[in-house]
Motif scaffolding. Structure first.
Motif, PDB file in Angstrom:
ATOM      1  N   ILE A  15       2.961   6.338  -0.906  1.00  0.00           N
ATOM      2  CA  ILE A  15       1.897   5.394  -0.568  1.00  0.00           C
ATOM      3  C   ILE A  15       1.890   4.226  -1.550  1.00  0.00           C
ATOM      4  CG2 ILE A  15      -0.611   5.095  -0.390  1.00  0.00           C
ATOM      5  CD1 ILE A  15      -0.697   8.058   0.576  1.00  0.00           C
ATOM      6  N   GLN A  18       4.886   2.014  -0.812  1.00  0.00           N
ATOM      7  CA  GLN A  18       4.676   1.279   0.440  1.00  0.00           C
ATOM      8  C   GLN A  18       3.777   0.066   0.202  1.00  0.00           C
ATOM      9  OE1 GLN A  18       2.549   3.441   3.451  1.00  0.00           O
ATOM     10  NE2 GLN A  18       3.246   2.094   5.072  1.00  0.00           N
ATOM     11  N   ILE A  35      -5.907   3.356  -1.796  1.00  0.00           N
ATOM     12  CA  ILE A  35      -5.363   4.697  -1.580  1.00  0.00           C
ATOM     13  C   ILE A  35      -6.523   5.686  -1.528  1.00  0.00           C
ATOM     14  CG2 ILE A  35      -3.787   6.461  -2.413  1.00  0.00           C
ATOM     15  CD1 ILE A  35      -2.334   4.203  -3.967  1.00  0.00           C
TER      16      ILE A  35
END
Length: 97
Positions: A15, A18, A35
């Motif tokens: 994550i 990304q 997040i």
């Protein structure tokens, strides 16, 4: 040398990468807000591991209070095609009914 699972394995590293690859440089608190569910301790740990493995760079600005920004390195940006392939697979197979 660590294998690919050690470099990018786990929920949070993927994550983080990304976000930094596709959305650009972020400050620590920005990443934390983006997040869902990550703790500050876990985010710090994962960013340090990614930095140690050459996938994330950290820039500290000499300001008061100090400002720290995190960016994807060229090594991380080389993973862009992998992220696109994972997204394509998810669209085609991930939400089977």
């Amino acid at each position: 040398m660590p294998d690919i699972a050690q470099l990018i394995g786990g929920k949070w590293k993927l994550i983080i990468l990304q976000i930094l690859i596709f959305k650009g440089t972020k400050r620590f608190n920005e990443l934390g807000r983006m997040i869902d569910g990550v703790t500050q301790t876990m985010l710090t740990s994962q960013l340090r591991a990614l930095e140690r493995d050459g996938l994330v760079s950290r820039k500290i600005y000499a300001e008061v209070p100090p400002r720290v920004e995190y960016s994807a390195t060229e090594r991380a940006i080389a993973l862009t095609d992998m992220f696109h392939a994972m997204h394509k697979w998810w669209v085609e197979n991930g939400e089977q009914k």
